[in-house]
Design a protein around this motif. Structure first.
Motif, PDB file in Angstrom:
ATOM      1  N   LEU A 133       0.920  -1.149  -0.038  1.00 31.47           N
ATOM      2  CA  LEU A 133       0.000  -0.124  -0.104  1.00 31.47           C
ATOM      3  C   LEU A 133       0.836   1.081   0.035  1.00 31.47           C
ATOM      4  O   LEU A 133       2.087   1.021   0.607  1.00 31.47           O
ATOM      5  N   VAL A 134       0.642   2.140  -0.642  1.00 28.99           N
ATOM      6  CA  VAL A 134       1.157   3.347  -0.918  1.00 28.99           C
ATOM      7  C   VAL A 134       0.567   4.547  -0.504  1.00 28.99           C
ATOM      8  O   VAL A 134      -0.560   5.001  -0.949  1.00 28.99           O
ATOM      9  N   GLN A 135       1.120   5.552   0.297  1.00 30.75           N
ATOM     10  CA  GLN A 135       0.389   6.792   0.565  1.00 30.75           C
ATOM     11  C   GLN A 135       1.361   8.036   0.022  1.00 30.75           C
ATOM     12  O   GLN A 135       2.626   7.903   0.371  1.00 30.75           O
ATOM     13  N   PHE A 136       1.006   8.725  -0.821  1.00 32.22           N
ATOM     14  CA  PHE A 136       1.642  10.161  -1.242  1.00 32.22           C
ATOM     15  C   PHE A 136       1.434  11.178  -0.170  1.00 32.22           C
ATOM     16  O   PHE A 136       0.271  11.542   0.062  1.00 32.22           O
ATOM     17  N   ARG A 137       2.427  11.417   0.562  1.00 30.49           N
ATOM     18  CA  ARG A 137       2.776  12.581   1.324  1.00 30.49           C
ATOM     19  C   ARG A 137       3.820  13.666   1.157  1.00 30.49           C
ATOM     20  O   ARG A 137       4.932  13.328   1.347  1.00 30.49           O
ATOM     21  N   GLU A 138       3.148  14.869   0.659  1.00 35.84           N
ATOM     22  CA  GLU A 138       4.175  15.554   0.010  1.00 35.84           C
ATOM     23  C   GLU A 138       3.997  16.833   1.082  1.00 35.84           C
ATOM     24  O   GLU A 138       3.216  17.797   0.781  1.00 35.84           O
ATOM     25  N   LYS A 139       4.910  16.941   1.973  1.00 33.26           N
ATOM     26  CA  LYS A 139       4.659  18.026   2.861  1.00 33.26           C
ATOM     27  C   LYS A 139       6.191  18.420   3.637  1.00 33.26           C
ATOM     28  O   LYS A 139       7.128  17.662   3.308  1.00 33.26           O
ATOM     29  N   GLY A 140       6.411  19.495   4.321  1.00 36.10           N
ATOM     30  CA  GLY A 140       7.585  19.676   4.850  1.00 36.10           C
ATOM     31  C   GLY A 140       8.382  20.930   3.773  1.00 36.10           C
ATOM     32  O   GLY A 140       7.889  21.110   2.735  1.00 36.10           O
ATOM     33  N   PRO A 141       9.570  21.263   4.268  1.00 36.44           N
ATOM     34  CA  PRO A 141      10.176  22.185   3.538  1.00 36.44           C
ATOM     35  C   PRO A 141      10.728  21.526   2.026  1.00 36.44           C
ATOM     36  O   PRO A 141      11.406  20.556   1.895  1.00 36.44           O
ATOM     37  N   GLY A 142      10.301  22.734   1.319  1.00 39.28           N
ATOM     38  CA  GLY A 142      10.488  22.319  -0.048  1.00 39.28           C
ATOM     39  C   GLY A 142       9.641  21.310  -1.064  1.00 39.28           C
ATOM     40  O   GLY A 142      10.060  20.899  -2.107  1.00 39.28           O
ATOM     41  N   ALA A 143       8.246  21.047  -0.267  1.00 39.67           N
ATOM     42  CA  ALA A 143       7.372  20.052  -0.796  1.00 39.67           C
ATOM     43  C   ALA A 143       6.889  21.012  -2.193  1.00 39.67           C
ATOM     44  O   ALA A 143       6.862  22.179  -2.325  1.00 39.67           O
ATOM     45  N   LEU A 144       6.268  20.044  -3.141  1.00 41.51           N
ATOM     46  CA  LEU A 144       5.909  20.666  -4.359  1.00 41.51           C
ATOM     47  C   LEU A 144       4.546  21.192  -4.158  1.00 41.51           C
ATOM     48  O   LEU A 144       3.955  20.578  -3.365  1.00 41.51           O
ATOM     49  N   THR A 145       4.043  22.024  -5.066  1.00 44.23           N
ATOM     50  CA  THR A 145       2.759  22.501  -5.060  1.00 44.23           C
ATOM     51  C   THR A 145       2.380  22.637  -6.396  1.00 44.23           C
ATOM     52  O   THR A 145       3.098  22.692  -7.295  1.00 44.23           O
ATOM     53  N   GLY A 146       1.062  22.952  -6.491  1.00 42.97           N
ATOM     54  CA  GLY A 146       0.537  23.198  -7.887  1.00 42.97           C
ATOM     55  C   GLY A 146       0.702  21.997  -8.994  1.00 42.97           C
ATOM     56  O   GLY A 146       0.570  20.803  -8.504  1.00 42.97           O
ATOM     57  N   GLU A 147       0.835  22.334 -10.016  1.00 49.56           N
ATOM     58  CA  GLU A 147       0.914  21.497 -11.046  1.00 49.56           C
ATOM     59  C   GLU A 147       2.130  20.515 -11.091  1.00 49.56           C
ATOM     60  O   GLU A 147       1.791  19.074 -11.080  1.00 49.56           O
ATOM     61  N   PRO A 148       3.517  20.914 -10.456  1.00 48.45           N
ATOM     62  CA  PRO A 148       4.657  19.944 -10.300  1.00 48.45           C
ATOM     63  C   PRO A 148       4.156  18.573  -9.370  1.00 48.45           C
ATOM     64  O   PRO A 148       4.365  17.595  -9.536  1.00 48.45           O
ATOM     65  N   LEU A 149       3.302  19.110  -8.302  1.00 50.84           N
ATOM     66  CA  LEU A 149       2.698  18.209  -7.222  1.00 50.84           C
ATOM     67  C   LEU A 149       1.529  17.019  -7.721  1.00 50.84           C
ATOM     68  O   LEU A 149       2.016  16.236  -7.590  1.00 50.84           O
TER      69      LEU A 149
ATOM     70  N   VAL B  51      -3.584   9.411  -1.033  1.00 50.68           N
ATOM     71  CA  VAL B  51      -3.250  10.580  -0.844  1.00 50.68           C
ATOM     72  C   VAL B  51      -3.224  11.121   0.642  1.00 50.68           C
ATOM     73  O   VAL B  51      -4.426  11.036   1.174  1.00 50.68           O
ATOM     74  N   ASN B  52      -2.236  11.808   1.195  1.00 50.39           N
ATOM     75  CA  ASN B  52      -2.190  12.163   2.506  1.00 50.39           C
ATOM     76  C   ASN B  52      -2.961  13.859   2.576  1.00 50.39           C
ATOM     77  O   ASN B  52      -2.746  14.459   1.838  1.00 50.39           O
ATOM     78  N   ASP B  53      -4.235  13.665   3.292  1.00 54.07           N
ATOM     79  CA  ASP B  53      -4.752  15.122   3.528  1.00 54.07           C
ATOM     80  C   ASP B  53      -5.367  15.620   2.261  1.00 54.07           C
ATOM     81  O   ASP B  53      -6.442  16.354   2.529  1.00 54.07           O
ATOM     82  N   ASP B  54      -4.709  15.779   1.100  1.00 56.70           N
ATOM     83  CA  ASP B  54      -5.390  16.611  -0.037  1.00 56.70           C
ATOM     84  C   ASP B  54      -6.584  15.812  -0.464  1.00 56.70           C
ATOM     85  O   ASP B  54      -6.280  15.230  -1.526  1.00 56.70           O
ATOM     86  N   VAL B  55      -7.474  16.024  -0.089  1.00 56.79           N
ATOM     87  CA  VAL B  55      -8.931  15.400  -0.720  1.00 56.79           C
ATOM     88  C   VAL B  55      -8.974  15.783  -2.084  1.00 56.79           C
ATOM     89  O   VAL B  55      -9.412  14.927  -3.039  1.00 56.79           O
ATOM     90  N   GLU B  56      -9.004  17.060  -2.384  1.00 55.33           N
ATOM     91  CA  GLU B  56      -9.309  17.628  -3.692  1.00 55.33           C
ATOM     92  C   GLU B  56      -8.290  16.905  -4.840  1.00 55.33           C
ATOM     93  O   GLU B  56      -8.597  16.599  -5.735  1.00 55.33           O
ATOM     94  N   LEU B  57      -7.006  16.772  -4.458  1.00 56.08           N
ATOM     95  CA  LEU B  57      -6.059  16.215  -5.393  1.00 56.08           C
ATOM     96  C   LEU B  57      -6.558  14.425  -5.478  1.00 56.08           C
ATOM     97  O   LEU B  57      -6.395  14.022  -6.601  1.00 56.08           O
ATOM     98  N   ALA B  58      -6.854  14.026  -4.280  1.00 57.05           N
ATOM     99  CA  ALA B  58      -7.348  12.576  -4.449  1.00 57.05           C
ATOM    100  C   ALA B  58      -8.463  12.560  -5.361  1.00 57.05           C
ATOM    101  O   ALA B  58      -8.557  11.601  -6.253  1.00 57.05           O
ATOM    102  N   LEU B  59      -9.345  13.359  -5.359  1.00 56.54           N
ATOM    103  CA  LEU B  59     -10.562  13.088  -6.165  1.00 56.54           C
ATOM    104  C   LEU B  59     -10.194  13.663  -7.585  1.00 56.54           C
ATOM    105  O   LEU B  59     -10.755  12.854  -8.503  1.00 56.54           O
ATOM    106  N   GLU B  60      -9.482  14.310  -7.909  1.00 57.43           N
ATOM    107  CA  GLU B  60      -9.189  14.828  -9.066  1.00 57.43           C
ATOM    108  C   GLU B  60      -8.347  13.990  -9.895  1.00 57.43           C
ATOM    109  O   GLU B  60      -8.598  13.672 -11.059  1.00 57.43           O
ATOM    110  N   ILE B  61      -7.797  13.254  -9.113  1.00 53.96           N
ATOM    111  CA  ILE B  61      -6.644  12.117  -9.926  1.00 53.96           C
ATOM    112  C   ILE B  61      -7.455  10.669  -9.863  1.00 53.96           C
ATOM    113  O   ILE B  61      -6.819   9.825 -10.443  1.00 53.96           O
ATOM    114  N   GLY B  62      -8.209  10.609  -9.133  1.00 53.99           N
ATOM    115  CA  GLY B  62      -8.849   9.386  -8.881  1.00 53.99           C
ATOM    116  C   GLY B  62      -8.374   8.291  -7.915  1.00 53.99           C
ATOM    117  O   GLY B  62      -8.194   7.161  -8.259  1.00 53.99           O
ATOM    118  N   ALA B  63      -7.589   8.885  -6.848  1.00 57.49           N
ATOM    119  CA  ALA B  63      -6.806   8.055  -6.010  1.00 57.49           C
ATOM    120  C   ALA B  63      -7.779   7.037  -5.447  1.00 57.49           C
ATOM    121  O   ALA B  63      -8.969   7.226  -5.428  1.00 57.49           O
TER     122      ALA B  63
END
Length: 213
Positions: free
Chosen positions: A34-50, A70-82
């Motif tokens: 099982l994989v969880q994508f967690r993009e947080k912390g200094p230098g984390a990607l945002t926007g289109e690169p994320l 996807v960690n926390d970001d419900v909008e991203l999860a729904l957008e990409i069909g996670a």
């Protein structure tokens, strides 16, 4: 759900020694379930690169038949069909996330019996319990509680799937399983390993079903 939690990898661009896609592909070959994508912390990607990285990682998981959360970001999860979302106690309320993601997987972090009980009531499919051991992967991590927290939850009637997280290594994974967890979630034990595939394989082996009480 319990089988999916066996060898659970949490990763993002900020915690990988190599490109996250290469790390993930090696980890999947090693047996990550099982994989969880967690993009947080200094230098984390945002926007289109994320979004682009999330899509890349999700595609790798789909090729192997491994669920991608996807960690926390419900909008991203729904957008990409996670396949689901994992939220912490400081993130969007579990009950609201459950309503938004409908029948996708919902994981919720819990640090106490009260939090675990509430998460189950609000529709969590599994609980992330920890931190079990000291960890440097989360700057805001709470104090480690050891495997005893998992034993307590089981003793007090929490029957939901549980995954231990926080400072777990291939050497300590068995202890967490014996305490009553269905699996272990790791970050640096795999993402910082010099041999990612081997580390993932050893983690999978360390969580053998016959270790469970």
């Amino acid at each position: 759900m319990r089988k999916l939690l066996r060898a659970y990898l949490v990763l993002g661009s900020t915690n990988c020694r190599d490109h996250p896609l290469r790390v993930l592909e090696e980890a999947l070959t090693g047996g990550i379930t099982l994989v969880q994508f967690r993009e947080k912390g200094p230098g984390a990607l945002t926007g289109e690169p994320l979004r682009a990285l999330a899509v890349q990682l999700q595609a790798a998981c789909r090729r192997r038949g491994v669920p991608f959360l996807v960690n926390d970001d419900v909008e991203l999860a729904l957008e990409i069909g996670a396949d689901g979302v994992h939220v912490g106690q400081e993130d969007e309320a579990a009950a609201r996330v459950r309503d938004r993601i409908v029948d996708r997987i919902l994981g919720v972090s819990a640090h106490t019996f009260a939090e675990a009980e509430a998460a189950v009531r609000h529709g969590a499919d599994y609980l992330g319990i920890g931190p079990i051991y000291p960890t440097a992967s989360k700057a805001d991590a709470k104090a480690p509680q050891g495997p005893g927290l998992i034993r307590e939850l089981r003793a007090r009637g929490i029957t939901s799937p549980l995954v231990g997280i926080g400072g777990i290594t291939t050497e300590t994974a068995g202890e967490v399983i014996r305490a009553g967890a269905d699996g272990v979630a790791v970050i640096s034990a795999v993402t910082q390993a010099t041999d990612v595939q081997d580390s993932a394989a050893r983690l999978y082996a360390a969580t053998a079903a016959d270790l469970r009480p």
